[in-house]
Design an enzyme around this catalytic site. Structure first.
Site, mmCIF file in Angstrom:
data_model
loop_
_atom_site.group_PDB
_atom_site.id
_atom_site.type_symbol
_atom_site.label_atom_id
_atom_site.label_comp_id
_atom_site.label_asym_id
_atom_site.label_seq_id
_atom_site.Cartn_x
_atom_site.Cartn_y
_atom_site.Cartn_z
ATOM 1 N N LYS A 157 6.514 -2.058 2.233
ATOM 2 C CA LYS A 157 5.309 -1.396 2.753
ATOM 3 C C LYS A 157 4.114 -2.324 2.580
ATOM 4 C CE LYS A 157 3.246 3.236 2.995
ATOM 5 N NZ LYS A 157 3.338 3.392 4.435
ATOM 6 N N LEU B 256 10.968 1.458 7.270
ATOM 7 C CA LEU B 256 10.397 1.786 5.967
ATOM 8 C C LEU B 256 11.216 2.934 5.375
ATOM 9 C CD1 LEU B 256 7.824 1.132 4.191
ATOM 10 C CD2 LEU B 256 7.052 3.374 4.962
ATOM 11 N N HIS C 98 -1.723 -21.077 1.103
ATOM 12 C CA HIS C 98 -0.636 -20.108 1.272
ATOM 13 C C HIS C 98 0.172 -19.722 0.025
ATOM 14 C CE1 HIS C 98 -1.666 -20.835 5.405
ATOM 15 N NE2 HIS C 98 -0.750 -19.976 5.843
ATOM 16 N N TYR D 123 0.831 -1.204 0.000
ATOM 17 C CA TYR D 123 0.000 0.000 0.000
ATOM 18 C C TYR D 123 0.864 1.252 0.000
ATOM 19 C CZ TYR D 123 0.840 1.209 4.930
ATOM 20 O OH TYR D 123 1.419 1.603 6.112
ATOM 21 N N ARG E 84 -8.435 -20.815 0.250
ATOM 22 C CA ARG E 84 -7.403 -20.248 1.118
ATOM 23 C C ARG E 84 -6.229 -21.214 1.141
ATOM 24 N NH1 ARG E 84 -5.483 -20.906 6.179
ATOM 25 N NH2 ARG E 84 -4.479 -19.074 7.098
ATOM 26 N N ARG F 158 8.324 3.444 -4.989
ATOM 27 C CA ARG F 158 8.424 2.540 -3.827
ATOM 28 C C ARG F 158 7.374 1.431 -3.941
ATOM 29 N NH1 ARG F 158 7.759 5.062 2.070
ATOM 30 N NH2 ARG F 158 5.597 5.278 1.372
ATOM 31 N N GLU G 122 12.360 2.988 14.120
ATOM 32 C CA GLU G 122 11.442 4.024 13.626
ATOM 33 C C GLU G 122 10.249 4.109 14.569
ATOM 34 O OE1 GLU G 122 9.837 3.035 9.742
ATOM 35 O OE2 GLU G 122 9.484 0.961 10.313
HETATM 36 N N1 PDD Z 1 2.845 5.509 7.419
HETATM 37 N N2 PDD Z 1 7.491 4.078 8.860
HETATM 38 C C1 PDD Z 1 6.306 3.417 8.919
HETATM 39 C C2 PDD Z 1 6.242 2.139 9.667
HETATM 40 C C3 PDD Z 1 5.172 3.961 8.289
HETATM 41 O O1 PDD Z 1 4.008 3.300 8.339
HETATM 42 C C4 PDD Z 1 5.274 5.210 7.621
HETATM 43 C C5 PDD Z 1 4.107 5.830 6.920
HETATM 44 C C6 PDD Z 1 6.522 5.853 7.589
HETATM 45 C C7 PDD Z 1 6.728 7.152 6.865
HETATM 46 O O2 PDD Z 1 6.713 6.968 5.473
HETATM 47 P P1 PDD Z 1 6.275 8.125 4.469
HETATM 48 O O3 PDD Z 1 7.103 9.303 4.780
HETATM 49 O O4 PDD Z 1 6.560 7.556 3.134
HETATM 50 O O5 PDD Z 1 4.811 8.387 4.692
HETATM 51 C C8 PDD Z 1 7.607 5.257 8.202
HETATM 52 C C9 PDD Z 1 1.701 5.829 6.592
HETATM 53 C C10 PDD Z 1 1.476 7.271 6.374
HETATM 54 C C11 PDD Z 1 0.490 5.055 7.076
HETATM 55 O O6 PDD Z 1 0.641 3.852 7.279
HETATM 56 O O7 PDD Z 1 -0.600 5.617 7.202
#
Ligand code: PDD
Length: 287
Positions: free
Chosen positions: A151, A208, A104, A32, A102, A51, A184
């Site tokens: 992501k 991320l 895997h 996503y 379902r 990305r 993070e």
């Molecule tokens: N979250 N780290 C994680 C775990 C994140 O979920 C996000 C973003 C970031 C920052 O990434 P970016 O600058 O590309 O938004 C870092 C989004 C906004 C969300 O899950 O809603």
């Protein structure tokens, strides 16, 4: 009412339907993105799309669109939702698709499910240390998986960490690994400032590769007035920092003034935040 996009069709968000056999629903098997648009202008659209394309390749989901086609689709969706407000976030979700059972392993001959919708986001924060929203965080050991650079829509690990903070009244959870090194936040990246120097953890599988993080690094480097680096940061350094920021597409650069109930630095929003936010704000639409 938000107009959503689902597999080529536009419809009111509340009417969009997917099968319960969709692998996104059953396994969190998808990728996503969340992309901000202010006054119709995107921030980091191409980096977000790239990305996403890399994420799809990493988990072997077929990508049927070029980067340009994705751009057209998302810009168009924002235009269709212009009546929702000045500032919109676009959520893009691509799951591996709907199988007949379902099971895997990655199925063959299944078309990915593509789902996008817009939602209202807040105005950018004021460039004013006394008026900007301040954040309070709690720290906790990062217990997510070892592929945090992807992501993935499988966000239970992040959701559980966010809830750890939320349930105690904090705004976010700040995460550290088994070596007591900063990774993070549960939904954001983190920057630390000490003696005027800005640092953020290196880009590896523990975080991320945030687009906001990248825009901050690139814009500060080209501005050249602030010292910024990517490096390993220990939790001792985090606790002794003068300033702490969290960054994401929805928060931009948000100052943290409390960590685990203790003030960060002198407990006030720092002047390096103000300088960095100014540089970021001046160039964010160039990315
Ligand atoms: N979250 N780290 C994680 C775990 C994140 O979920 C996000 C973003 C970031 C920052 O990434 P970016 O600058 O590309 O938004 C870092 C989004 C906004 C969300 O899950 O809603």
């Amino acid at each position: 009412m938000s107009i959503s996009y689902l597999n080529g069709e536009y419809q009111p968000l509340a009417e969009a339907r997917i099968s319960p056999l969709d692998r996104g629903f059953l396994f969190g098997d998808g990728i996503y993105e969340v992309i901000p648009y202010y006054g119709g202008k995107s921030v980091g659209l191409m980096p977000h799309i790239n990305r996403m394309i890399n994420g799809l390749a990493a988990i072997e989901i077929k990508n049927s669109h070029t980067a340009e086609e994705w751009k057209t689709l998302l810009d168009d969706l924002v235009e269709r939702n212009a009546d929702m407000g000045e500032n919109l976030g676009v959520y893009v979700h691509i799951s591996r698709g709907t199988d007949v059972k379902r099971y895997h392993p990655y199925p063959e001959n299944v078309e990915p499910t593509i789902f996008c919708f817009c939602f209202g986001i807040k105005d950018p924060e004021p460039l004013d240390r006394s008026a900007v929203t301040q954040y309070s965080l709690v720290s906790t050991e990062d217990l997510r998986w070892q592929r945090c650079h992807i992501k993935s829509t499988a966000l239970l690990g992040n959701v559980m960490h966010f809830q750890e903070g939320y349930s105690t009244g904090a705004d976010e959870a700040l995460l550290y690994n088994a070596n007591n090194e900063l990774t993070e936040g549960s939904s954001c990246n983190v920057f630390v400032v000490k003696d005027g120097k800005i640092s953020t953890p290196i880009q590896d599988n523990q975080i991320l590769p945030g687009i906001t993080r990248r825009i901050i690094l690139d814009s500060l480097k080209s501005d050249g007035n602030l010292d910024v680096e990517e490096r390993i940061i220990t939790m001792d350094e985090v606790r002794n920092a003068d300033e702490l920021w969290i960054t994401s597409s929805s928060k931009e650069i948000a100052p943290v003034t409390k960590l685990d109930g203790q003030p960060v630095g002198n407990g006030e929003v720092g002047e390096i935040w103000e300088q960095a936010f100014k540089v970021y704000t001046a160039s964010k639409f160039d990315f």
